[in-house]
Design a protein around this motif. Structure first.
Motif, PDB file in Angstrom:
ATOM      1  N   GLN A   1      12.554  -9.380  -1.559  1.00  0.00           N
ATOM      2  CA  GLN A   1      12.501 -10.845  -1.580  1.00  0.00           C
ATOM      3  C   GLN A   1      12.713 -11.301  -3.011  1.00  0.00           C
ATOM      4  O   GLN A   1      11.958 -10.900  -3.898  1.00  0.00           O
ATOM      5  CB  GLN A   1      11.157 -11.350  -1.063  1.00  0.00           C
ATOM      6  CG  GLN A   1      10.821 -10.939   0.350  1.00  0.00           C
ATOM      7  CD  GLN A   1       9.433 -11.383   0.751  1.00  0.00           C
ATOM      8  OE1 GLN A   1       8.992 -12.488   0.429  1.00  0.00           O
ATOM      9  NE2 GLN A   1       8.721 -10.517   1.454  1.00  0.00           N
TER      10      GLN A   1
ATOM     11  N   ASP B   1      -1.068   0.807  -6.133  1.00  0.00           N
ATOM     12  CA  ASP B   1      -1.601  -0.261  -5.285  1.00  0.00           C
ATOM     13  C   ASP B   1      -2.801  -0.935  -5.936  1.00  0.00           C
ATOM     14  O   ASP B   1      -3.652  -0.279  -6.565  1.00  0.00           O
ATOM     15  CB  ASP B   1      -2.022   0.312  -3.926  1.00  0.00           C
ATOM     16  CG  ASP B   1      -0.838   0.527  -2.996  1.00  0.00           C
ATOM     17  OD1 ASP B   1       0.266   0.047  -3.300  1.00  0.00           O
ATOM     18  OD2 ASP B   1      -1.035   1.190  -1.949  1.00  0.00           O
TER      19      ASP B   1
ATOM     20  N   GLY C   1      10.773  -4.872  -3.007  1.00  0.00           N
ATOM     21  CA  GLY C   1       9.743  -5.594  -3.726  1.00  0.00           C
ATOM     22  C   GLY C   1       9.875  -7.095  -3.578  1.00  0.00           C
ATOM     23  O   GLY C   1      10.724  -7.607  -2.842  1.00  0.00           O
ATOM     24  N   ILE C   2       9.018  -7.806  -4.292  1.00  0.00           N
ATOM     25  CA  ILE C   2       9.038  -9.274  -4.346  1.00  0.00           C
ATOM     26  C   ILE C   2       9.250  -9.656  -5.798  1.00  0.00           C
ATOM     27  O   ILE C   2       8.424  -9.335  -6.659  1.00  0.00           O
ATOM     28  CB  ILE C   2       7.741  -9.873  -3.802  1.00  0.00           C
ATOM     29  CG1 ILE C   2       7.485  -9.389  -2.367  1.00  0.00           C
ATOM     30  CG2 ILE C   2       7.793 -11.397  -3.832  1.00  0.00           C
ATOM     31  CD1 ILE C   2       6.138  -9.793  -1.810  1.00  0.00           C
TER      32      ILE C   2
ATOM     33  N   ASN D   1       4.582  -1.237   0.728  1.00  0.00           N
ATOM     34  CA  ASN D   1       5.435  -2.403   0.930  1.00  0.00           C
ATOM     35  C   ASN D   1       4.655  -3.654   1.301  1.00  0.00           C
ATOM     36  O   ASN D   1       5.255  -4.716   1.512  1.00  0.00           O
ATOM     37  CB  ASN D   1       6.462  -2.126   2.043  1.00  0.00           C
ATOM     38  CG  ASN D   1       7.478  -1.080   1.621  1.00  0.00           C
ATOM     39  OD1 ASN D   1       8.003  -1.124   0.518  1.00  0.00           O
ATOM     40  ND2 ASN D   1       7.748  -0.133   2.517  1.00  0.00           N
ATOM     41  N   GLU D   2       3.346  -3.546   1.380  1.00  0.00           N
ATOM     42  CA  GLU D   2       2.524  -4.676   1.786  1.00  0.00           C
ATOM     43  C   GLU D   2       2.212  -5.575   0.590  1.00  0.00           C
ATOM     44  O   GLU D   2       1.730  -5.106  -0.444  1.00  0.00           O
ATOM     45  CB  GLU D   2       1.213  -4.185   2.412  1.00  0.00           C
ATOM     46  CG  GLU D   2       1.393  -3.378   3.687  1.00  0.00           C
ATOM     47  CD  GLU D   2       1.990  -4.216   4.806  1.00  0.00           C
ATOM     48  OE1 GLU D   2       1.675  -5.423   4.871  1.00  0.00           O
ATOM     49  OE2 GLU D   2       2.767  -3.668   5.614  1.00  0.00           O
ATOM     50  N   GLU D   3       2.477  -6.872   0.761  1.00  0.00           N
ATOM     51  CA  GLU D   3       2.257  -7.810  -0.344  1.00  0.00           C
ATOM     52  C   GLU D   3       0.794  -7.816  -0.790  1.00  0.00           C
ATOM     53  O   GLU D   3       0.497  -7.989  -1.975  1.00  0.00           O
ATOM     54  CB  GLU D   3       2.680  -9.210   0.077  1.00  0.00           C
ATOM     55  CG  GLU D   3       2.591 -10.242  -1.041  1.00  0.00           C
ATOM     56  CD  GLU D   3       3.154 -11.588  -0.642  1.00  0.00           C
ATOM     57  OE1 GLU D   3       3.116 -12.511  -1.486  1.00  0.00           O
ATOM     58  OE2 GLU D   3       3.648 -11.729   0.501  1.00  0.00           O
ATOM     59  N   LYS D   4      -0.125  -7.613   0.137  1.00  0.00           N
ATOM     60  CA  LYS D   4      -1.546  -7.658  -0.203  1.00  0.00           C
ATOM     61  C   LYS D   4      -1.988  -6.481  -1.062  1.00  0.00           C
ATOM     62  O   LYS D   4      -3.007  -6.561  -1.759  1.00  0.00           O
ATOM     63  CB  LYS D   4      -2.382  -7.711   1.074  1.00  0.00           C
ATOM     64  CG  LYS D   4      -2.243  -9.009   1.855  1.00  0.00           C
ATOM     65  CD  LYS D   4      -3.131  -8.999   3.089  1.00  0.00           C
ATOM     66  CE  LYS D   4      -3.006 -10.302   3.863  1.00  0.00           C
ATOM     67  NZ  LYS D   4      -3.873 -10.314   5.076  1.00  0.00           N
TER      68      LYS D   4
ATOM     69  N   TYR E   1      10.131 -12.532  -8.740  1.00  0.00           N
ATOM     70  CA  TYR E   1      10.195 -13.908  -9.204  1.00  0.00           C
ATOM     71  C   TYR E   1      10.771 -13.884 -10.615  1.00  0.00           C
ATOM     72  O   TYR E   1      10.142 -13.339 -11.537  1.00  0.00           O
ATOM     73  CB  TYR E   1       8.812 -14.550  -9.235  1.00  0.00           C
ATOM     74  CG  TYR E   1       8.104 -14.583  -7.898  1.00  0.00           C
ATOM     75  CD1 TYR E   1       8.248 -15.664  -7.039  1.00  0.00           C
ATOM     76  CD2 TYR E   1       7.282 -13.531  -7.501  1.00  0.00           C
ATOM     77  CE1 TYR E   1       7.593 -15.698  -5.807  1.00  0.00           C
ATOM     78  CE2 TYR E   1       6.625 -13.554  -6.278  1.00  0.00           C
ATOM     79  CZ  TYR E   1       6.781 -14.633  -5.441  1.00  0.00           C
ATOM     80  OH  TYR E   1       6.124 -14.655  -4.223  1.00  0.00           O
TER      81      TYR E   1
ATOM     82  N   ILE F   1       5.443  -6.286  -6.962  1.00  0.00           N
ATOM     83  CA  ILE F   1       5.574  -7.723  -7.177  1.00  0.00           C
ATOM     84  C   ILE F   1       5.881  -7.921  -8.653  1.00  0.00           C
ATOM     85  O   ILE F   1       5.069  -7.578  -9.519  1.00  0.00           O
ATOM     86  CB  ILE F   1       4.289  -8.464  -6.786  1.00  0.00           C
ATOM     87  CG1 ILE F   1       3.970  -8.214  -5.317  1.00  0.00           C
ATOM     88  CG2 ILE F   1       4.434  -9.963  -7.045  1.00  0.00           C
ATOM     89  CD1 ILE F   1       2.620  -8.757  -4.872  1.00  0.00           C
TER      90      ILE F   1
ATOM     91  N   MET G   1       0.498  -4.197  -2.826  1.00  0.00           N
ATOM     92  CA  MET G   1       1.447  -3.761  -3.858  1.00  0.00           C
ATOM     93  C   MET G   1       0.949  -4.083  -5.267  1.00  0.00           C
ATOM     94  O   MET G   1       0.388  -5.153  -5.509  1.00  0.00           O
ATOM     95  CB  MET G   1       2.808  -4.438  -3.662  1.00  0.00           C
ATOM     96  CG  MET G   1       3.696  -3.788  -2.651  1.00  0.00           C
ATOM     97  SD  MET G   1       5.392  -4.421  -2.730  1.00  0.00           S
ATOM     98  CE  MET G   1       5.162  -6.137  -2.313  1.00  0.00           C
TER      99      MET G   1
ATOM    100  N   SER H   1       1.491  -5.093  -9.240  1.00  0.00           N
ATOM    101  CA  SER H   1       2.326  -6.154  -9.803  1.00  0.00           C
ATOM    102  C   SER H   1       2.606  -5.928 -11.278  1.00  0.00           C
ATOM    103  O   SER H   1       1.821  -5.310 -12.002  1.00  0.00           O
ATOM    104  CB  SER H   1       1.674  -7.527  -9.615  1.00  0.00           C
ATOM    105  OG  SER H   1       0.547  -7.670 -10.455  1.00  0.00           O
TER     106      SER H   1
END
Length: 266
Positions: A208, A85, A182-183, A110-113, A185, A154, A115, A117
């Motif tokens: 996502q 984290d 996860g997220i 699992n929190e975007e703030k 891109y 992320i 997680m 990256s």
């Protein structure tokens, strides 16, 4: 004070504290929590990621603080990466995963703030995927891509021209890509696909996902968001869950690549 001669492995539990230099050949292993592919909390003994590393051999690794690696990183064997984290790992050169090797990413939450990256940027590495394979010089003996699994975190992955964000580098094929959480891109270079390549097996179970093929209206070759690059149908795509945005590239002839499916053909 004294000297520890580390000819095997030394494990540091989560309740203990260690200060001092770490040995290079046999790194210390830290008890680290992570979420598995089902979101269940697990524990592994993991070595800390270092900026000097250009090869990860089979085992567990943890991003314990912000780290930048300014080279292409090679995965050798079965590699498991835990994004702790509030940490960031940047690999300027991307991550090479060839057939016979596997690369799996985990997060702690699992929190975007919170997680951790991972940024794998291969835009400046000729014909190489952000996470996946790199250019094969022989059409008849082309490189094949290994297994890539994202369970959390992320993840930003960018490929070079004619290479995917996640999947195959130029003239490569056969990636096995699984996204469980996860997220993500994933952005391709010109003429390739956000996630995929050629004859790949892609499974999305959750998370996502934002996959985009790079457009250039002065060129006639364009890839899909997820699936195939230019002149490629992509392979097998299964979406069981998650949120997916997939954008194909626009080509000069107006055809372009699909969002999910094939790239355009000559």
């Amino acid at each position: 004070k004294g000297t520890i001669y580390n000819n095997g492995s030394i494990k540091i539990s989560s309740s203990a504290e260690y200060t001092g230099n770490e040995p290079e050949n046999n790194p210390l292993l830290y008890e680290t929590n992570y979420l598995d592919e089902l979101g269940a909390k697990q524990t592994a003994w993991a070595a800390k990621v270092k900026s000097s590393q250009t090869v990860w051999e089979s085992g567990w690794y943890v991003v314990d603080e912000d780290v930048t690696i300014n080279d292409r990183l090679n995965v050798s064997g079965d590699v498991h990466l835990i994004l702790k984290d509030n940490t960031d790992l940047t690999v300027n050169g991307g991550i090479n995963v060839l057939q016979g090797n596997s690369f799996t990413v985990y997060a702690q939450s699992n929190e975007e703030k919170t997680m951790g990256s991972l940024t794998a940027d291969a835009a400046s590495v000729e014909d190489s995927a952000g996470i996946g394979s790199t250019y094969s010089y022989s059409y008849f003996d082309a490189n094949k891509t290994g297994s890539i699994t994202i369970n959390g975190g992320i993840v930003h992955a960018t490929g070079a021209d004619f290479s995917s964000g996640i999947g195959d580098g130029d003239n490569c094929s056969d990636a096995i890509i699984t996204i469980n959480g996860g997220i993500v891109y994933a952005n391709s270079g010109l003429g390739s696909v956000g996630i995929g390549g050629s004859n790949d097996t892609i499974t999305i179970n959750g998370g996502q996902i934002y996959a985009k093929a790079r457009s250039n209206t002065s060129m006639w070759n364009a890839g899909a968001g997820i699936g195939g690059g230019w002149n490629s149908s992509g392979g097998s795509i299964t979406i069981n869950g998650g949120y997916v945005e997939a954008t194909g590239a626009t080509a000069s002839d107006g055809n372009g690549g699909t969002g999910i499916g094939a790239g355009n053909y000559d």
